[in-house]
Design a protein around this motif. Structure first.
Motif, mmCIF file in Angstrom:
data_model
loop_
_atom_site.group_PDB
_atom_site.id
_atom_site.type_symbol
_atom_site.label_atom_id
_atom_site.label_comp_id
_atom_site.label_asym_id
_atom_site.label_seq_id
_atom_site.Cartn_x
_atom_site.Cartn_y
_atom_site.Cartn_z
ATOM 1 N N GLY A 135 0.924 -1.165 0.116
ATOM 2 C CA GLY A 135 0.031 0.050 0.258
ATOM 3 C C GLY A 135 0.758 1.388 -0.127
ATOM 4 N N TYR A 136 1.705 1.226 0.818
ATOM 5 C CA TYR A 136 2.859 2.211 1.017
ATOM 6 C C TYR A 136 2.399 3.947 0.893
ATOM 7 C CZ TYR A 136 5.471 -2.194 0.146
ATOM 8 O OH TYR A 136 5.968 -3.256 0.115
ATOM 9 N N THR A 137 1.217 3.852 1.618
ATOM 10 C CA THR A 137 1.030 5.298 1.866
ATOM 11 C C THR A 137 1.460 5.613 3.345
ATOM 12 O OG1 THR A 137 -1.162 4.816 3.248
ATOM 13 C CG2 THR A 137 -1.449 4.642 0.838
ATOM 14 N N HIS A 138 1.330 7.068 3.511
ATOM 15 C CA HIS A 138 1.991 7.254 4.676
ATOM 16 C C HIS A 138 1.368 6.655 6.232
ATOM 17 C CE1 HIS A 138 -1.809 9.646 4.930
ATOM 18 N NE2 HIS A 138 -1.654 9.583 6.314
ATOM 19 N N LEU A 139 0.201 5.904 5.808
ATOM 20 C CA LEU A 139 -0.443 5.187 7.253
ATOM 21 C C LEU A 139 0.217 3.836 7.281
ATOM 22 C CD1 LEU A 139 -4.160 6.014 6.449
ATOM 23 C CD2 LEU A 139 -2.630 6.762 8.367
ATOM 24 N N GLU A 140 0.953 3.282 5.953
ATOM 25 C CA GLU A 140 1.451 1.956 6.161
ATOM 26 C C GLU A 140 2.950 1.949 6.112
ATOM 27 O OE1 GLU A 140 -0.882 2.054 2.770
ATOM 28 O OE2 GLU A 140 -2.350 1.098 3.609
ATOM 29 N N LEU A 141 3.607 3.023 6.029
ATOM 30 C CA LEU A 141 5.196 3.090 5.991
ATOM 31 C C LEU A 141 5.382 3.359 7.515
ATOM 32 C CD1 LEU A 141 5.947 5.828 3.152
ATOM 33 C CD2 LEU A 141 6.444 3.169 3.240
ATOM 34 N N LEU A 142 6.887 2.875 7.656
ATOM 35 C CA LEU A 142 7.477 2.942 9.070
ATOM 36 C C LEU A 142 7.581 4.497 9.108
ATOM 37 C CD1 LEU A 142 10.472 0.315 8.736
ATOM 38 C CD2 LEU A 142 8.408 0.212 10.160
#
Lengths: 322, 342
Positions: free
Chosen positions: B55-62
């Motif tokens: 997904g790699y949105t800001h919600l899924e990134l570390l």
């Protein structure tokens, strides 16, 4: 290039660890960042990535998504196998871990101990005691690192091993390895020698060449009374059973090593008698010879026999005439 | 040299849970703890910031904050909040280390805390507590040696000098020494103290059972640990033992043949500091020695098992056998017993 690979491996770990179900390869290639190129390329990439993660001790489970379609394999990392949970550590416990890791002075466990601390999120600086304050490095370096690794594999998998052992009796040994013990800076293997069916202790530094795993012979079970058996074997090594009384003659003004550990009484104008006890006659014989003409052993006979054995090797078989 | 990707992945995966439990740690401290350079840690943090869940949105990134190198924190670790499981060697290193500390302690409370922690780590790592693959055993020490050890440990902890009466191998009486203790080490059944002789400003090794008296001395400043020359900085106890004979007038550097191989190898291991090469030839070891005190060498070779030959050194061979014969004559060995040993 390396950054992209590292990034892909971390993303793969996160994806497999977060997933509640097995992910198929096509799901991985489609969703995990970093898998780009032809199908053959990403397939090869994925195979290499799995090997890399497994080499880090990360267990990748393989399973089927649907019991009716068993040919569709999927992958995941279970949170239980990935992580360790030892609960919160108190400052005292952090100290103990720092001290425990600071004891090691060898390549294999020294590096592992430091890595273990950072994995467990232990910051040695927060420990009330500095490991170096203890000043103990009782575990010394050991040249048998590869043997230790192989033997630990064998003990874990209950696999017999064979090796060449440098001893006076015989050299090739096949054993069921039970436990490794560290004593006085040296590693020992307690094992059952298959040919004679008896428990034996082997010093690792006397194993020459490779240690081979022999999975074809059989697997074995550890004896239930292992702790007692190992303790008995190691007590033979420690030679704690016998304390022997020794009498020697020491030249006046010499042999301070012996005078310091026994009772001294005058013999004549040139010599004194010194009486002391020892647990190791072989070592005492060696120490007496080291003093050359200043010390002569008197009792017991076993000590004199040991001295004879060592000295007779040094005079090349030539008879000595008075 | 480029760092292996595997090592970077391992460190990056371990950095997240560490920072989660130590928010506000500096990059410099992280570098020290993870045995890396600050530059490598900074690179790891930048890279981790790009990683996350599909997904790699800001919600899924570390989510990390590392702009200020003195204050690093993890805002969202995703699923990486728990420490990674320990490898077998990591478990063994901690469990055996805790075992050894437990064996060194006499305080019941500390003992039970050490054992509780040891068992917790072993169980969490699925290692057998009852039948571990490896264990550690302490050799039995005499009461006087235990006292000596505790004084040495105290001197190291408090940076104090020690005053010893010490018997060197070849001397007739104990001699007084002022030393700065560094560490204790076990080898071949003896405990050795690695220290700096304060009179000589040279590193020396002392066997504990040859210390006849010991007392704490003055507080030491860091100058005490500066050695006189760089050549004496070797920590090899065998080197020091080789020097410690009292007679340094003649030095020799012979090629020795020691038979059998086992005895030759043991000699080479015990005296690594003076062995230039060791080659196995047939059932013997050919050992080339660096310059060493002749008297020490003669005494040492005489007192060890095995057959010894000085290669191409007739004079030394003759001298060696002469001493051996002289010693032999001191005992009432029947002459028919005389011959090559086992």
């Amino acid at each position: 290039m390396s950054d992209r690979k590292v990034e892909r491996l971390i993303n793969l770990t996160l994806a497999l660890l977060a997933s509640k179900r097995y992910l198929t390869k096509s799901e991985i290639f489609e969703n995990v960042a970093g898998y780009e190129g032809s199908l053959a390329t990403v397939e090869r990439m994925f195979e290499r990535d799995k090997d890399e993660l497994r080499s880090l001790g990360i267990e990748i489970e393989v399973g089927t998504l649907d019991s009716y379609f068993e040919d569709e394999l999927g992958y995941r990392i279970s949170p239980q196998s990935y992580g360790i949970d030892i609960g919160p550590l108190t400052p005292t416990e952090i100290s103990y871990l720092s001290l425990a890791s600071g004891l090691w002075r060898d390549q294999i466990f020294g590096t592992s101990a430091i890595r273990a601390l950072s994995k467990l999120s232990v910051d040695p600086k927060t420990a009330p005691l500095d490991p170096s304050d203890l000043g103990l490095s009782l575990i010394t370096s050991n040249p048998s690192a590869t043997h230790i690794e192989t033997l630990m594999d064998a003990i874990e998998s209950r696999t017999p091993v064979s090796f060449t052992y440098d001893s006076d009796t015989h050299r090739d040994r096949s054993v069921e390895p039970y436990q490794l013990t560290l004593l006085r800076g040296a590693w020992y293997l307690v094992a059952r020698e298959i040919e004679i069916g008896e428990l034996r202790t082997f010093k690792l530094e006397r194993i020459t060449g490779e240690v081979s795993l022999n999975p074809d012979i059989h697997t074995f079970e550890l004896p239930e009374d292992l702790t007692a058996l190992v303790a008995r074997q190691m007590s033979f090594i420690q030679q704690e059973s016998e304390l022997t009384q020794v009498l020697i003659k020491v030249k006046k003004g010499a042999g301070a090593v012996f005078r310091a550990k026994g009772i001294v009484r005058e013999c004549d104008h040139e010599w004194d008698f010194v009486e002391f006890t020892t647990r190791d006659l072989r070592e005492t014989a060696s120490e007496i010879i080291w003093q050359t003409e200043s010390v002569i052993a008197q009792k017991p006979q076993e000590l004199i026999t040991q001295i004879h054995k060592i000295l007779s090797q040094k005079i090349g078989g030539v008879k000595v005439h008075d | 040299m480029t760092e292996l990707a595997r090592n970077r992945v391992a460190r990056a995966l371990d950095l997240i849970p560490f920072i989660v439990s130590h928010p506000g740690t500096s990059v410099a401290d992280l570098a020290q703890i993870f045995n890396a350079t600050p530059k490598e840690i900074a690179k790891d943090l930048t890279l981790l910031h790009m990683c996350g869940l599909p997904g790699y949105t800001h919600l899924e990134l570390l989510d990390l904050s590392y702009e200020n190198p003195d204050f690093v924190e993890v805002i969202n670790p995703q699923v990486l909040d728990k420490p990674r499981s320990l490898s077998r060697n990591e478990v063994v290193s901690l469990v055996l280390g805790l075992d050894l500390l437990a064996k060194l302690t006499v305080e019941p409370k500390i003992l039970s805390e050490l054992l509780e922690l040891r068992n917790r780590i072993a169980k969490a790592s699925s290692s057998s507590v009852e039948m571990p693959i490896a264990r550690v055993e302490l050799p039995s020490a005499s009461e006087s040696e235990s006292l000596t050890v505790s004084l040495i440990v105290q001197a190291i902890a408090e940076s104090k000098e020690l005053r010893l009466q010490y018997i060197s191998g070849g001397t007739s009486a104990p001699a007084g020494k002022r030393i700065a203790p560094i560490s204790l080490e076990q080898s071949r059944g003896h405990t050795y103290l690695d220290a700096i002789d304060l009179e000589l400003s040279q590193r020396r090794t002392y066997r504990l059972d040859r210390i006849t008296s010991i007392a704490l001395g003055e507080h030491l400043d860091s100058d005490a640990f500066i050695l006189k020359t760089s050549t004496v900085s070797s920590t090899s106890s065998s080197n020091d033992r080789a020097r410690d004979t009292g007679n340094r007038t003649e030095e020799v550097s012979p090629l020795l043949r020691i038979t059998p191989v086992r005895i030759g190898r043991l000699f080479a291991e015990d005296h690594q500091g003076i062995v230039e090469s060791n080659t196995i030839k047939g059932d013997s070891c050919l050992i080339q020695l660096a310059p060493v005190s002749k008297e020490w060498l003669m005494r040492t070779l005489l007192s060890r098992d095995g057959l010894v030959e000085f290669m191409n050194e007739t004079r030394l061979q003759t001298e060696f056998e002469t001493i051996a014969r002289a010693l032999f004559r001191r005992y009432d060995f029947p002459t028919e017993q005389i011959g090559r040993g086992e």
